[in-house]
Design a protein around this motif. Structure first.
Motif, PDB file in Angstrom:
ATOM      1  N   ALA A 203      -6.852   7.973  -1.974  1.00  0.00           N
ATOM      2  CA  ALA A 203      -8.290   7.140  -1.139  1.00  0.00           C
ATOM      3  C   ALA A 203      -8.981   6.331  -2.162  1.00  0.00           C
ATOM      4  O   ALA A 203      -9.790   5.085  -2.563  1.00  0.00           O
ATOM      5  N   VAL A 204      -9.941   7.231  -3.539  1.00  0.00           N
ATOM      6  CA  VAL A 204     -10.387   6.453  -3.970  1.00  0.00           C
ATOM      7  C   VAL A 204      -9.911   5.370  -4.783  1.00  0.00           C
ATOM      8  O   VAL A 204     -10.278   4.451  -5.246  1.00  0.00           O
ATOM      9  N   GLU A 205      -7.968   5.413  -5.723  1.00  0.00           N
ATOM     10  CA  GLU A 205      -7.877   4.790  -6.646  1.00  0.00           C
ATOM     11  C   GLU A 205      -7.640   3.570  -5.654  1.00  0.00           C
ATOM     12  O   GLU A 205      -8.206   2.678  -6.829  1.00  0.00           O
ATOM     13  N   LEU A 206      -7.381   3.681  -4.551  1.00  0.00           N
ATOM     14  CA  LEU A 206      -6.273   2.232  -3.902  1.00  0.00           C
ATOM     15  C   LEU A 206      -8.006   2.048  -3.153  1.00  0.00           C
ATOM     16  O   LEU A 206      -7.514   0.279  -1.975  1.00  0.00           O
ATOM     17  N   SER A 207      -9.167   2.446  -2.729  1.00  0.00           N
ATOM     18  CA  SER A 207     -10.225   2.102  -2.500  1.00  0.00           C
ATOM     19  C   SER A 207      -9.594   1.785  -1.197  1.00  0.00           C
ATOM     20  O   SER A 207      -9.484   0.436  -0.203  1.00  0.00           O
ATOM     21  N   ILE A 208      -8.652   2.811  -0.245  1.00  0.00           N
ATOM     22  CA  ILE A 208      -8.624   2.546   1.593  1.00  0.00           C
ATOM     23  C   ILE A 208      -8.919   4.478   1.976  1.00  0.00           C
ATOM     24  O   ILE A 208      -9.585   5.119   1.155  1.00  0.00           O
ATOM     25  N   SER A 209      -9.434   4.976   3.377  1.00  0.00           N
ATOM     26  CA  SER A 209      -9.314   5.492   3.714  1.00  0.00           C
ATOM     27  C   SER A 209      -8.094   7.211   3.752  1.00  0.00           C
ATOM     28  O   SER A 209      -7.804   6.551   3.281  1.00  0.00           O
ATOM     29  N   LYS A 210      -9.072   8.017   3.183  1.00  0.00           N
ATOM     30  CA  LYS A 210      -8.465   9.138   3.771  1.00  0.00           C
ATOM     31  C   LYS A 210      -7.586   9.491   4.478  1.00  0.00           C
ATOM     32  O   LYS A 210      -6.698   9.917   4.473  1.00  0.00           O
TER      33      LYS A 210
ATOM     34  N   THR B 160       1.022  -1.099  -0.264  1.00  0.00           N
ATOM     35  CA  THR B 160      -0.087  -0.016  -0.331  1.00  0.00           C
ATOM     36  C   THR B 160       0.705   0.991  -0.055  1.00  0.00           C
ATOM     37  O   THR B 160       0.698   2.688  -0.971  1.00  0.00           O
TER      38      THR B 160
ATOM     39  N   ARG C 193      -7.884  12.310  -1.888  1.00  0.00           N
ATOM     40  CA  ARG C 193      -8.583  12.080  -1.824  1.00  0.00           C
ATOM     41  C   ARG C 193      -8.724  10.861  -3.022  1.00  0.00           C
ATOM     42  O   ARG C 193      -9.300   9.757  -2.370  1.00  0.00           O
TER      43      ARG C 193
END
Length: 121
Positions: free
Chosen positions: A70-77, A50, A67
């Motif tokens: 976070a969207v690209e890797l599907s993890i929290s901000k 990660t 942000r």
């Protein structure tokens, strides 16, 4: 009572401490057996894959936002923020991610580039 439950349910029987905890909650008028949320922030767990992925995204696009990562890797901000600032040591300067520990010469050069190209007089 617990011995009788152990005889009836065998290995699938709940632990004795769990039964006592549920009984205490029931006596306190709580009917939900789930744990209440604990106060405070959850501990951030990150792995090297990660961290490497976040670093690669930043190197590909220095203007990417936390942000977007976070969207690209599907993890929290919050996890992204922790990785960027604590693990990788980046800060945002003139809307670009740069390492925190630049030499004075590098900082001056970056500031000069930002002032001449990004914000013409």
């Amino acid at each position: 009572m617990y011995r009788r439950m152990k005889e009836v349910y065998g290995e699938q029987c709940l632990a004795r401490c769990t039964i006592f905890r549920w009984c205490q909650r029931y006596e306190a008028r709580r009917v939900n057996i789930k744990d209440l949320p604990s106060p405070g922030q959850a501990h951030v767990v990150t792995n090297t894959a990660t961290i490497s992925a976040v670093d690669e995204l930043i190197r590909q696009n220095l203007r990417i936002t936390a942000r977007e990562i976070a969207v690209e890797l599907s993890i929290s901000k919050g996890t992204v923020h922790h990785i960027i600032h604590e693990k990788l040591g980046y800060v945002k300067v003139c809307a670009q991610w740069v390492l925190k520990h630049l030499s004075e010469k590098q900082k001056t050069a970056r500031m000069g580039v930002c002032l001449t190209k990004e914000f013409p007089h």
